[in-house]
Design a protein around this motif. Structure first.
Motif, PDB file in Angstrom:
ATOM      1  N   LEU A  68       0.826  -1.207   0.000  1.00  0.00           N
ATOM      2  CA  LEU A  68       0.000   0.000   0.000  1.00  0.00           C
ATOM      3  C   LEU A  68       0.859   1.255   0.000  1.00  0.00           C
ATOM      4  O   LEU A  68       0.526   2.237  -0.659  1.00  0.00           O
ATOM      5  CB  LEU A  68      -0.950  -0.004   1.202  1.00  0.00           C
ATOM      6  CG  LEU A  68      -1.981   1.108   1.246  1.00  0.00           C
ATOM      7  CD1 LEU A  68      -2.880   1.088   0.018  1.00  0.00           C
ATOM      8  CD2 LEU A  68      -2.816   1.000   2.511  1.00  0.00           C
ATOM      9  N   ASP A  69       1.994   1.223   0.696  1.00  0.00           N
ATOM     10  CA  ASP A  69       2.838   2.424   0.729  1.00  0.00           C
ATOM     11  C   ASP A  69       3.421   2.750  -0.649  1.00  0.00           C
ATOM     12  O   ASP A  69       3.727   3.899  -0.939  1.00  0.00           O
ATOM     13  CB  ASP A  69       3.911   2.345   1.809  1.00  0.00           C
ATOM     14  CG  ASP A  69       4.932   1.251   1.579  1.00  0.00           C
ATOM     15  OD1 ASP A  69       4.701   0.352   0.747  1.00  0.00           O
ATOM     16  OD2 ASP A  69       5.981   1.286   2.256  1.00  0.00           O
ATOM     17  N   CYS A  70       3.514   1.768  -1.519  1.00  0.00           N
ATOM     18  CA  CYS A  70       3.942   2.017  -2.899  1.00  0.00           C
ATOM     19  C   CYS A  70       2.920   2.910  -3.598  1.00  0.00           C
ATOM     20  O   CYS A  70       3.282   3.833  -4.331  1.00  0.00           O
ATOM     21  CB  CYS A  70       4.100   0.690  -3.634  1.00  0.00           C
ATOM     22  SG  CYS A  70       4.409   0.831  -5.397  1.00  0.00           S
ATOM     23  N   MET A  71       1.640   2.642  -3.362  1.00  0.00           N
ATOM     24  CA  MET A  71       0.591   3.447  -3.987  1.00  0.00           C
ATOM     25  C   MET A  71       0.624   4.877  -3.434  1.00  0.00           C
ATOM     26  O   MET A  71       0.429   5.841  -4.173  1.00  0.00           O
ATOM     27  CB  MET A  71      -0.776   2.810  -3.756  1.00  0.00           C
ATOM     28  CG  MET A  71      -0.877   1.357  -4.209  1.00  0.00           C
ATOM     29  SD  MET A  71      -0.211   1.023  -5.861  1.00  0.00           S
ATOM     30  CE  MET A  71      -1.416   1.853  -6.847  1.00  0.00           C
ATOM     31  N   GLU A  72       0.900   5.011  -2.156  1.00  0.00           N
ATOM     32  CA  GLU A  72       1.001   6.341  -1.556  1.00  0.00           C
ATOM     33  C   GLU A  72       2.177   7.117  -2.143  1.00  0.00           C
ATOM     34  O   GLU A  72       2.082   8.330  -2.322  1.00  0.00           O
ATOM     35  CB  GLU A  72       1.177   6.237  -0.040  1.00  0.00           C
ATOM     36  CG  GLU A  72      -0.063   5.787   0.681  1.00  0.00           C
ATOM     37  CD  GLU A  72       0.154   5.744   2.180  1.00  0.00           C
ATOM     38  OE1 GLU A  72       0.403   6.805   2.786  1.00  0.00           O
ATOM     39  OE2 GLU A  72       0.080   4.634   2.743  1.00  0.00           O
ATOM     40  N   ARG A  73       3.268   6.429  -2.433  1.00  0.00           N
ATOM     41  CA  ARG A  73       4.421   7.104  -3.053  1.00  0.00           C
ATOM     42  C   ARG A  73       4.093   7.517  -4.483  1.00  0.00           C
ATOM     43  O   ARG A  73       4.515   8.584  -4.935  1.00  0.00           O
ATOM     44  CB  ARG A  73       5.658   6.215  -3.017  1.00  0.00           C
ATOM     45  CG  ARG A  73       6.290   6.121  -1.635  1.00  0.00           C
ATOM     46  CD  ARG A  73       7.674   5.495  -1.677  1.00  0.00           C
ATOM     47  NE  ARG A  73       7.719   4.183  -2.298  1.00  0.00           N
ATOM     48  CZ  ARG A  73       7.503   3.037  -1.667  1.00  0.00           C
ATOM     49  NH1 ARG A  73       7.204   3.029  -0.393  1.00  0.00           N
ATOM     50  NH2 ARG A  73       7.579   1.889  -2.320  1.00  0.00           N
ATOM     51  N   LEU A  74       3.341   6.668  -5.195  1.00  0.00           N
ATOM     52  CA  LEU A  74       2.947   7.025  -6.562  1.00  0.00           C
ATOM     53  C   LEU A  74       2.018   8.231  -6.586  1.00  0.00           C
ATOM     54  O   LEU A  74       2.072   9.051  -7.498  1.00  0.00           O
ATOM     55  CB  LEU A  74       2.238   5.847  -7.240  1.00  0.00           C
ATOM     56  CG  LEU A  74       3.100   4.691  -7.690  1.00  0.00           C
ATOM     57  CD1 LEU A  74       2.229   3.546  -8.176  1.00  0.00           C
ATOM     58  CD2 LEU A  74       4.063   5.133  -8.778  1.00  0.00           C
ATOM     59  N   ASP A  75       1.140   8.324  -5.576  1.00  0.00           N
ATOM     60  CA  ASP A  75       0.177   9.425  -5.525  1.00  0.00           C
ATOM     61  C   ASP A  75      -0.087   9.833  -4.076  1.00  0.00           C
ATOM     62  O   ASP A  75      -0.990   9.305  -3.425  1.00  0.00           O
ATOM     63  CB  ASP A  75      -1.137   9.005  -6.184  1.00  0.00           C
ATOM     64  CG  ASP A  75      -2.110  10.161  -6.334  1.00  0.00           C
ATOM     65  OD1 ASP A  75      -1.949  11.198  -5.636  1.00  0.00           O
ATOM     66  OD2 ASP A  75      -3.040  10.038  -7.142  1.00  0.00           O
ATOM     67  N   PRO A  76       0.719  10.765  -3.553  1.00  0.00           N
ATOM     68  CA  PRO A  76       0.558  11.183  -2.156  1.00  0.00           C
ATOM     69  C   PRO A  76      -0.821  11.771  -1.836  1.00  0.00           C
ATOM     70  O   PRO A  76      -1.213  11.818  -0.676  1.00  0.00           O
ATOM     71  CB  PRO A  76       1.652  12.241  -1.973  1.00  0.00           C
ATOM     72  CG  PRO A  76       2.666  11.941  -3.026  1.00  0.00           C
ATOM     73  CD  PRO A  76       1.885  11.391  -4.186  1.00  0.00           C
ATOM     74  N   SER A  77      -1.591  12.166  -2.858  1.00  0.00           N
ATOM     75  CA  SER A  77      -2.907  12.757  -2.598  1.00  0.00           C
ATOM     76  C   SER A  77      -3.894  11.750  -2.013  1.00  0.00           C
ATOM     77  O   SER A  77      -4.934  12.138  -1.482  1.00  0.00           O
ATOM     78  CB  SER A  77      -3.492  13.370  -3.873  1.00  0.00           C
ATOM     79  OG  SER A  77      -3.944  12.372  -4.766  1.00  0.00           O
ATOM     80  N   ILE A  78      -3.583  10.448  -2.084  1.00  0.00           N
ATOM     81  CA  ILE A  78      -4.504   9.443  -1.549  1.00  0.00           C
ATOM     82  C   ILE A  78      -4.284   9.180  -0.063  1.00  0.00           C
ATOM     83  O   ILE A  78      -5.119   8.550   0.579  1.00  0.00           O
ATOM     84  CB  ILE A  78      -4.435   8.114  -2.330  1.00  0.00           C
ATOM     85  CG1 ILE A  78      -3.073   7.440  -2.147  1.00  0.00           C
ATOM     86  CG2 ILE A  78      -4.769   8.332  -3.798  1.00  0.00           C
ATOM     87  CD1 ILE A  78      -2.981   6.036  -2.737  1.00  0.00           C
ATOM     88  N   ARG A  79      -3.193   9.633   0.498  1.00  0.00           N
ATOM     89  CA  ARG A  79      -2.805   9.294   1.877  1.00  0.00           C
ATOM     90  C   ARG A  79      -3.926   9.526   2.887  1.00  0.00           C
ATOM     91  O   ARG A  79      -4.286   8.640   3.654  1.00  0.00           O
ATOM     92  CB  ARG A  79      -1.551  10.058   2.268  1.00  0.00           C
ATOM     93  CG  ARG A  79      -0.992   9.644   3.619  1.00  0.00           C
ATOM     94  CD  ARG A  79       0.391  10.187   3.865  1.00  0.00           C
ATOM     95  NE  ARG A  79       1.323   9.432   3.011  1.00  0.00           N
ATOM     96  CZ  ARG A  79       2.216  10.001   2.207  1.00  0.00           C
ATOM     97  NH1 ARG A  79       2.314  11.300   2.128  1.00  0.00           N
ATOM     98  NH2 ARG A  79       3.018   9.261   1.478  1.00  0.00           N
ATOM     99  N   GLU A  80      -4.506  10.709   2.910  1.00  0.00           N
ATOM    100  CA  GLU A  80      -5.566  11.016   3.880  1.00  0.00           C
ATOM    101  C   GLU A  80      -6.834  10.216   3.602  1.00  0.00           C
ATOM    102  O   GLU A  80      -7.538   9.830   4.520  1.00  0.00           O
ATOM    103  CB  GLU A  80      -5.864  12.513   3.912  1.00  0.00           C
ATOM    104  CG  GLU A  80      -4.737  13.341   4.503  1.00  0.00           C
ATOM    105  CD  GLU A  80      -4.360  12.903   5.926  1.00  0.00           C
ATOM    106  OE1 GLU A  80      -5.273  12.702   6.754  1.00  0.00           O
ATOM    107  OE2 GLU A  80      -3.154  12.746   6.194  1.00  0.00           O
TER     108      GLU A  80
END
Length: 110
Positions: A68-80
Motif C-alpha cells: 500500500l505504501d507504494c501506492m502512496e508514493r505514486l500518488d501522495p494525494s490518496i494518503r488522507e
C-alpha cells in the motif's frame, strides 16, 4: 487491552493495483475502493487508472499485488483518503481535476 501473552495481529499492508498503474509507463490512479480484505496482509484497497476495459480486467496479468505504501508514493494525494476509508468507500478523480470525490453509485464487485 492486550496482556503480555497476546500478540498484536499485524495490520494488512498489501493492495491490488491495475498493471496499467504499475507498468513501465504508469498511468495515474484515478479510481479506488476498499472492500473486505481477503487475507491478513490485505488492506482491501483496489486501485485503477480508469482506462481498464472489461476485457483487460479478465487478463491474467491485469492486477498486481503491491504494498500500500507504494501506492502512496505514486500518488501522495490518496494518503488522507486511505486513513479515513472504510470498507465500501469508493473514490474517483474526475477528468481534468486533481480533487478526489466520493462515489455513491458504484457497486463493488464480489
Amino acid at each position: 487491552m492486550m496482556n503480555e501473552y497476546q500478540v498484536e495481529q499485524p495490520q494488512g499492508h498489501l493492495c491490488l493495483a491495475s498493471s496499467l498503474i504499475l507498468n513501465e509507463r504508469p498511468m495515474p490512479i484515478r479510481f479506488f475502493y476498499k472492500e473486505d480484505p481477503q487475507h491478513a496482509n490485505d488492506t482491501g484497497f483496489r486501485f485503477y487508472s480508469g482506462q481498464e476495459t472489461d476485457e483487460f480486467l479478465m487478463e491474467e496479468n491485469a492486477a498486481c499485488v503491491a504494498p500500500l505504501d507504494c501506492m502512496e508514493r505514486l500518488d501522495p494525494s490518496i494518503r488522507e483518503l486511505l486513513k479515513k476509508s472504510e470498507v465500501g468507500s469508493v473514490w474517483e478523480r474526475l477528468p481534468n481535476s486533481n480533487d478526489w470525490v466520493p462515489v455513491h453509485d458504484y457497486q463493488i464487485p464480489d
